[in-house]
Write a protein that holds these residues in place. Structure first.
Motif, short mmCIF file in Angstrom:
data_model
loop_
_atom_site.label_atom_id
_atom_site.label_comp_id
_atom_site.label_asym_id
_atom_site.label_seq_id
_atom_site.Cartn_x
_atom_site.Cartn_y
_atom_site.Cartn_z
N PRO A 40 0.84 -1.22 0.00
CA PRO A 40 0.00 0.00 0.00
C PRO A 40 0.87 1.25 0.00
CG PRO A 40 -0.85 -1.61 1.55
CD PRO A 40 0.47 -2.15 1.07
N LEU A 41 0.48 2.26 -0.78
CA LEU A 41 1.30 3.46 -0.93
C LEU A 41 1.61 4.11 0.42
CD1 LEU A 41 -0.35 5.13 -4.08
CD2 LEU A 41 1.79 3.84 -3.95
N GLY A 42 0.66 4.08 1.32
CA GLY A 42 0.88 4.70 2.62
C GLY A 42 1.89 3.97 3.48
N ASN A 43 2.22 2.72 3.12
CA ASN A 43 3.16 1.92 3.94
C ASN A 43 4.57 1.87 3.37
OD1 ASN A 43 1.01 1.34 5.59
ND2 ASN A 43 0.61 -0.69 4.71
N ILE A 44 4.74 2.37 2.15
CA ILE A 44 6.06 2.26 1.51
C ILE A 44 7.12 3.05 2.28
CG2 ILE A 44 7.41 2.87 -0.54
CD1 ILE A 44 5.00 2.16 -2.24
N SER A 45 6.80 4.29 2.66
CA SER A 45 7.77 5.10 3.39
C SER A 45 8.12 4.46 4.73
CB SER A 45 7.24 6.52 3.61
OG SER A 45 6.04 6.50 4.38
N LYS A 46 7.13 3.78 5.35
CA LYS A 46 7.40 3.08 6.61
C LYS A 46 8.40 1.95 6.41
CE LYS A 46 6.58 2.17 10.97
NZ LYS A 46 6.98 3.12 12.05
N SER A 47 8.25 1.23 5.28
CA SER A 47 9.20 0.16 4.97
C SER A 47 10.62 0.71 4.79
CB SER A 47 8.78 -0.58 3.69
OG SER A 47 7.57 -1.30 3.89
N LEU A 48 10.70 1.87 4.12
CA LEU A 48 12.02 2.49 3.93
C LEU A 48 12.65 2.85 5.27
CD1 LEU A 48 11.46 4.89 0.87
CD2 LEU A 48 11.98 2.46 0.89
N GLU A 49 11.84 3.44 6.16
CA GLU A 49 12.36 3.86 7.46
C GLU A 49 12.83 2.65 8.28
OE1 GLU A 49 9.35 6.09 9.42
OE2 GLU A 49 9.20 7.59 7.83
N VAL A 50 12.02 1.61 8.29
CA VAL A 50 12.37 0.40 9.05
C VAL A 50 13.63 -0.24 8.47
CG1 VAL A 50 11.65 -1.95 9.64
CG2 VAL A 50 10.02 -0.06 9.80
N GLY A 51 13.72 -0.31 7.14
CA GLY A 51 14.88 -0.91 6.48
C GLY A 51 16.16 -0.14 6.76
N ILE A 52 16.08 1.18 6.66
CA ILE A 52 17.27 2.01 6.89
C ILE A 52 17.72 1.92 8.35
CG2 ILE A 52 18.09 4.41 7.01
CD1 ILE A 52 16.39 4.96 4.50
N GLY A 53 16.75 2.04 9.26
CA GLY A 53 17.09 1.98 10.68
C GLY A 53 17.61 0.61 11.09
N GLY A 54 16.95 -0.44 10.58
CA GLY A 54 17.37 -1.79 10.93
C GLY A 54 18.74 -2.13 10.37
N MET A 55 19.06 -1.62 9.18
CA MET A 55 20.35 -1.91 8.57
C MET A 55 21.48 -1.18 9.29
SD MET A 55 22.26 -3.39 6.36
CE MET A 55 21.47 -3.94 4.86
N LEU A 56 21.27 0.09 9.61
CA LEU A 56 22.35 0.86 10.22
C LEU A 56 22.55 0.43 11.67
CD1 LEU A 56 21.88 4.43 8.70
CD2 LEU A 56 23.54 2.68 8.10
N GLY A 57 21.57 0.70 12.54
CA GLY A 57 21.68 0.26 13.93
C GLY A 57 23.09 0.38 14.46
N SER A 58 23.60 -0.70 15.04
CA SER A 58 24.96 -0.73 15.56
C SER A 58 26.01 -0.71 14.45
CB SER A 58 25.16 -1.98 16.43
OG SER A 58 25.00 -3.15 15.65
N LEU A 59 25.56 -1.05 13.23
CA LEU A 59 26.50 -1.10 12.11
C LEU A 59 27.13 0.28 11.85
CD1 LEU A 59 27.64 -2.82 9.77
CD2 LEU A 59 25.71 -2.07 8.41
N ALA A 60 26.33 1.33 11.96
CA ALA A 60 26.85 2.68 11.75
C ALA A 60 27.95 3.00 12.75
CB ALA A 60 25.71 3.70 11.86
N VAL A 61 27.75 2.56 14.00
CA VAL A 61 28.76 2.81 15.04
C VAL A 61 30.05 2.08 14.72
CG1 VAL A 61 29.25 2.64 17.51
CG2 VAL A 61 26.92 3.07 16.74
N ILE A 62 29.93 0.80 14.30
CA ILE A 62 31.12 0.00 14.00
C ILE A 62 31.89 0.61 12.82
CG2 ILE A 62 31.93 -2.25 13.20
CD1 ILE A 62 29.50 -3.48 14.62
N ILE A 63 31.19 0.98 11.77
CA ILE A 63 31.86 1.53 10.58
C ILE A 63 32.52 2.88 10.91
CG2 ILE A 63 31.48 2.45 8.26
CD1 ILE A 63 29.42 0.29 7.81
N CYS A 64 31.83 3.72 11.66
CA CYS A 64 32.41 5.03 12.02
C CYS A 64 33.64 4.86 12.92
CB CYS A 64 31.37 5.90 12.72
SG CYS A 64 30.09 6.55 11.63
#
Length: 437
Positions: A42-66
């Motif tokens: 559903p169009l209204g849920n696409i942006s939510k999927s993007l937010e969840v995907g970005i947040g879930g992927m980065l998480g602690s990973l962003a800290v480790i890479i930085c």
């Protein structure tokens, strides 16, 4: 029909990056939205999927890479990389100079991101060329092969670290397996293959002739080696921690805390800040300014990783991941080999090893659950595929060509073949490990 939509989206991603010259992060976001529409979210849920995907992927990973970027920056700025080279050159001598440079590339390449390691170490190659009058390609390829294997197989580099997170693999175990795979890869693609390249003439540009800083006092060799390899020691040691607690609840909690990759990188960085910074009488402000620059340098890498997470989440939320898993799970092909082939295809099309690895991971992730494939080995299989057939759409290809001042023909004969050998030996080692593990 859903599988065709996924294929179409991957093709659009490839075209946007290669033909359209669109930034990979923007390309991932555009394709993620397109995929969400085509796959019926559903169009209204696409942006939510993007937010969840970005947040879930980065998480602690962003800290480790930085933290990894800061650590590598200090290794570079402190002169530790140069000192490691000097020590190994003196230890191996002119006869085994290729092996000295290969080991240097491997040790220095673990904490340094690829482009940083390349720019840092190539002038060291040329200093050896001018000192010993040896062909640049002949001694350069072993060092660059070592850099490639660390980039493709070993955390804390972005792609393998992100894949460990995606596949719910174990970082310490992946690192240990990565070492087993990496060593034969760099030996065969490095000193052995380089023996066939003695006749290739390289004339480095004047700008790349090294200029030694005679007034600079470098850290001690022991300090440099122990500090540069500290994250490796800590991560490898953490795999033994469960056997040392002897049922003691406090010790179990302590070892679990110390084994966390984020804690490992924080400890490593704090120790390095003292041993390679404060102890060398570098002002704390200078060190911190270097850390800030390091994070700026890898900001786009983080965004690309985030974009890949968005596309992965769209595939999951639409249910197409299960369709792909069921389809591929019925093929009579080793899933590790399937991951390698998919990563190779995307690598050839896109050029970037990191993007190839992350794109493949988003598609192949459900297959691990269905087939029971070893997630640690899947990280390495995809890593091997992401290094294959480097050519004109890969920035590393052009950096090597221009730094060594080679023709396209000689660049293909040396660089492209070297990268392909790394990939092929890598997948063979992964499949061999799969037999015994």
């Amino acid at each position: 029909m859903t599988i065709l939509a996924v294929v179409f989206c991957v093709l659009v991603l490839i075209l946007l990056i290669t033909w359209g010259k669109i930034n990979p992060f923007l390309a991932f976001l555009i394709v993620s939205i397109l995929a969400g529409i085509l796959l019926g979210i559903p169009l209204g849920n696409i942006s939510k999927s993007l937010e969840v995907g970005i947040g879930g992927m980065l998480g602690s990973l962003a800290v480790i890479i930085c933290l990894g970027a800061m650590f590598g920056k200090l290794i570079s700025d402190s002169g530790a990389a140069k000192k490691i080279t000097e020590v190994l050159m003196n230890a191996f001598g002119e006869k085994y100079i290729q092996w000295a440079l290969m080991i240097t590339g491997f040790i220095v390449g673990i904490p340094l991101f690829y482009n940083v390691g390349f720019v840092l170490l190539v002038p060291l190659i040329f200093s050896v060329v001018y000192q010993y009058k040896i062909p640049a390609v002949y001694i350069g390829i072993p060092m660059l092969a070592a850099l490639s294997v660390t980039h493709g197989f070993l955390p804390p580099h972005p792609s393998p670290t992100a894949l460990v997170n995606l596949f719910d693999a174990n970082l310490s175990t992946t690192l240990i397996y990565g070492f087993i795979v990496a060593i034969p890869c760099m030996v065969i693609a490095g000193p052995f293959f380089a023996k066939t390249l003695k006749k290739i003439e390289a004339k480095p540009l004047d700008i790349f002739i090294p200029k030694d800083d005679l007034n600079r006092e470098l850290p001690s060799g022991i300090n440099c080696f122990l500090t540069a390899l500290l994250p490796v020691f800590l991560l490898a040691g953490s795999s033994l921690a469960p056997y040392l607690s002897f049922g003691n609840t406090f010790l179990e909690g302590l070892f679990t805390f110390l084994a966390d990759p984020v804690i490992v990188m924080i400890i490593s960085l704090l120790i390095a800040t003292y041993t390679l910074g404060i102890k060398q009488k570098t002002k704390i402000k200078t060190i911190m300014d270097g850390y800030a620059d390091a994070v700026k340098d890898i900001a786009m890498i983080l965004l690309i990783v985030a974009g890949a997470g968005a596309l992965k989440q769209v595939f999951i939320d639409s249910g197409v991941s299960n369709d792909i898993a069921n389809l591929l799970g019925g093929w009579d092909v080793n899933p590790l080999l399937l991951g390698f082939i998919m990563a190779t295809i995307i690598r050839v099309c896109l050029g970037s090893a990191t993007v190839a690895g992350l794109t493949t991971a988003g598609i192949i992730a459900p297959l691990i659950t269905v087939t029971g494939a070893n997630p640690n080995l899947m990280v390495l299989a995809i890593g091997a595929g992401s290094l294959m057939f480097s050519h004109v759409n890969d920035s590393g290809f052009w950096m090597y060509k221009e730094y060594f001042n080679l023709s396209l023909k000689d660049t293909f004969k040396s660089w492209t073949v070297m990268e392909t050998i790394v990939g092929l030996v890598g997948i063979m080692m992964v499949l061999l490990l799969d037999v015994f593990i």
